[in-house]
Design an enzyme around this catalytic site. Structure first.
Site, PDB file in Angstrom:
ATOM      1  N   SER A 212     -38.321 -80.712  79.329  1.00  0.00           N
ATOM      2  CA  SER A 212     -37.326 -80.361  78.297  1.00  0.00           C
ATOM      3  C   SER A 212     -35.971 -80.995  78.607  1.00  0.00           C
ATOM      4  CB  SER A 212     -37.171 -78.837  78.253  1.00  0.00           C
ATOM      5  OG  SER A 212     -36.045 -78.476  77.480  1.00  0.00           O
TER       6      SER A 212
ATOM      7  N   LYS B 297     -42.305 -83.934  67.654  1.00  0.00           N
ATOM      8  CA  LYS B 297     -42.923 -82.616  67.900  1.00  0.00           C
ATOM      9  C   LYS B 297     -42.426 -81.620  66.869  1.00  0.00           C
ATOM     10  CE  LYS B 297     -43.061 -78.912  71.383  1.00  0.00           C
ATOM     11  NZ  LYS B 297     -42.059 -77.913  71.004  1.00  0.00           N
TER      12      LYS B 297
HETATM   13  C1  LIG Z   1     -39.671 -70.270  77.270  1.00  0.00           C
HETATM   14  C2  LIG Z   1     -39.918 -71.393  76.303  1.00  0.00           C
HETATM   15  C3  LIG Z   1     -38.997 -72.429  76.210  1.00  0.00           C
HETATM   16  C4  LIG Z   1     -39.238 -73.480  75.324  1.00  0.00           C
HETATM   17  N1  LIG Z   1     -38.361 -74.525  75.299  1.00  0.00           N
HETATM   18  C5  LIG Z   1     -38.618 -75.593  74.502  1.00  0.00           C
HETATM   19  C6  LIG Z   1     -37.785 -76.744  74.563  1.00  0.00           C
HETATM   20  O1  LIG Z   1     -36.837 -76.815  75.335  1.00  0.00           O
HETATM   21  N2  LIG Z   1     -38.091 -77.777  73.724  1.00  0.00           N
HETATM   22  C7  LIG Z   1     -39.157 -77.738  72.858  1.00  0.00           C
HETATM   23  O2  LIG Z   1     -39.393 -78.697  72.114  1.00  0.00           O
HETATM   24  N3  LIG Z   1     -39.974 -76.652  72.814  1.00  0.00           N
HETATM   25  C8  LIG Z   1     -39.738 -75.603  73.614  1.00  0.00           C
HETATM   26  N4  LIG Z   1     -40.600 -74.544  73.599  1.00  0.00           N
HETATM   27  C9  LIG Z   1     -41.806 -74.575  72.735  1.00  0.00           C
HETATM   28  C10 LIG Z   1     -43.010 -75.191  73.478  1.00  0.00           C
HETATM   29  O3  LIG Z   1     -42.807 -76.576  73.699  1.00  0.00           O
HETATM   30  C11 LIG Z   1     -44.325 -75.068  72.693  1.00  0.00           C
HETATM   31  O4  LIG Z   1     -44.170 -75.591  71.403  1.00  0.00           O
HETATM   32  C12 LIG Z   1     -44.858 -73.632  72.598  1.00  0.00           C
HETATM   33  O5  LIG Z   1     -44.530 -72.867  73.730  1.00  0.00           O
HETATM   34  C13 LIG Z   1     -46.375 -73.681  72.454  1.00  0.00           C
HETATM   35  O6  LIG Z   1     -46.901 -72.423  72.233  1.00  0.00           O
HETATM   36  P1  LIG Z   1     -47.592 -71.495  73.373  1.00  0.00           P
HETATM   37  O7  LIG Z   1     -46.462 -70.988  74.210  1.00  0.00           O
HETATM   38  O8  LIG Z   1     -48.255 -70.434  72.563  1.00  0.00           O
HETATM   39  O9  LIG Z   1     -48.561 -72.363  74.155  1.00  0.00           O
HETATM   40  C14 LIG Z   1     -40.390 -73.478  74.485  1.00  0.00           C
HETATM   41  C15 LIG Z   1     -41.296 -72.435  74.597  1.00  0.00           C
HETATM   42  C16 LIG Z   1     -41.085 -71.403  75.498  1.00  0.00           C
HETATM   43  C17 LIG Z   1     -42.118 -70.309  75.600  1.00  0.00           C
END
Ligand SMILES: Cc1cc2nc3c(=O)[nH]c(=O)nc-3n(C[C@H](O)[C@H](O)[C@H](O)COP(=O)(O)O)c2cc1C
Length: 372
Positions: free
Chosen positions: A118, A244
């Site tokens: 990230s 994404k």
């Molecule tokens: C704690 C946390 C922080 C996240 N931070 C980002 C981020 O900085 N950038 C981003 O594109 N997605 C972020 N996401 C989304 C994840 O990339 C991803 O799309 C998502 O967690 C997938 O679903 P799942 O947790 O059910 O596997 C984050 C998700 C979580 C749980």
């Protein structure tokens, strides 16, 4: 907590499913950090539906197939990977474990897919890259400060990152009610160290009934960008560009038309638009629109190897795992995160064997059916 005859509680029992790691992680984290990791936006409908979508798809196993050697290896953006499993971008891994992204990078190498770091990583790209043996990609939010974007892109290039992942479903961080209630702010001991301090200062500033990261995004994210801005990014990097957060055929076609190299079907794990289509439900229309011109990845709600099998059958070329990686990390650092990813990989291989599909290439649309 259930206790068995030997007097062991859940914490003493070897985790056998990915969900077991959630329980273990919760007991290691503060209420506010656990809520930040687990939570989503609105009433968290999309979180629940991401899971329900997998439950609607059933596997059509074939029998009397030689499955003695099942092989999950595949190729992604020209790079051979030992399994179609990578780590989704998640901010601030040091929130859940002091070893942070360094530990996650070591764990991701176990399954071979990309670790998408990230832009809000809590360790430097240089440190993450130093010992990483698997592919690293860098995720970007489009910040108003374009000089900061260019700076972090150049850092990624100089440290051997293999792709940029622009998150397009977050012109601002959505209203995540758990974070609002907890007045969530990034603790002062943890920083988005790849960005300069003034750019991230307000994400540390808590105030009642406010999520500091939501407020920070309204100040620093550029909500004006459109498809035509992608050319600006293209001119500033030699790296492949991945988008994404694509959930429709229309946007998938536009992505291909704009020369994007891959897309991730994602609703941000239910953390952005609550009510958005579950990612597995969106996959067929995106795959049909892309017509095999670029790889389509998927994330959201994957909690076992059979979920991965289903996503591949519907047309994903690789999946990204979100929260479960943080659960493993919280429970046991690099070893915990690696255990989660290995479990998913091993379950995928078991599913391939029992479904009579010994290679990734054998997992096509006929391997599943949507239950009505
Ligand atoms: C704690 C946390 C922080 C996240 N931070 C980002 C981020 O900085 N950038 C981003 O594109 N997605 C972020 N996401 C989304 C994840 O990339 C991803 O799309 C998502 O967690 C997938 O679903 P799942 O947790 O059910 O596997 C984050 C998700 C979580 C749980």
């Amino acid at each position: 907590m259930p206790v068995d005859e030997a007097g062991r509680g859940a914490a003493d029992v070897e985790p056998l499913r990915v969900d077991d790691y959630a329980e273990l992680a919760q007991s290691n984290l503060s209420v506010a950090v656990w809520a930040y990791v687990q939570g989503g936006s609105g009433v968290e409908w999309t979180i629940a539906e991401n899971r329900a979508a997998f439950d609607r798809v059933v596997v059509r196993p074939r029998v009397l197939v030689d499955v003695k050697q099942c092989d999950p290896a595949t190729v992604l953006l020209g790079t051979p990977i030992s399994s179609p499993i990578g780590v989704a971008p998640m901010a601030y891994h040091r929130l859940v474990h002091p070893d942070g992204e360094l530990a996650t990078a070591a764990a991701a190498a176990e399954v071979g897919g990309p670790f998408v770091v990230s832009i809000f990583a809590s360790q430097t790209l240089a440190d993450i890259a130093k010992d990483a043996t698997g592919p690293l990609w860098l995720q970007l939010y489009w910040l108003r400060r374009r000089d900061a974007l260019v700076d972090v892109i150049h850092k990624a290039e100089s440290h051997g990152f293999g792709a940029l992942v622009l998150t397009v479903d977050a012109p601002q961080v959505a209203r995540r009610l758990r974070d609002v209630r907890n007045a969530f702010a990034v603790p002062d001991r943890i920083h988005a160290v790849n960005l300069d301090l003034p750019l991230t200062a307000s994400s540390h500033r808590g105030s009642p009934n406010t999520s500091a990261i939501e407020r920070h995004s309204r100040e620093e994210f550029d909500a004006t960008i459109t498809w035509s801005d992608l050319a600006w990014l293209r001119e500033r990097t030699i790296l492949p560009l991945v988008l994404k957060g694509i959930l429709t055929a229309e946007d998938a076609r536009l992505a291909v038309d704009h020369g994007v190299d891959a897309i991730v079907v994602s609703n941000h794990g239910g953390r952005q638009l609550d009510g958005a289509i579950p990612s597995l439900d969106a996959l067929p229309e995106v795959v049909a629109a892309v017509e095999d011109r670029i790889p389509v990845l998927l994330d959201g709600g994957i909690r076992c190897g059979t979920d991965i099998f289903k996503a591949l059958a519907v047309g994903a070329s690789t999946v990204l795992i979100g929260r479960p990686v943080l659960w493993g990390l919280a429970q046991g650092g690099a070893a915990g995160a690696a255990a989660v990813l290995r479990l998913l990989r091993d379950e995928l291989v078991d599913c391939m064997a029992l479904a009579g599909r010994p290679t990734i290439g054998d997992i096509g649309p006929s391997a599943v059916r949507v239950r009505r």
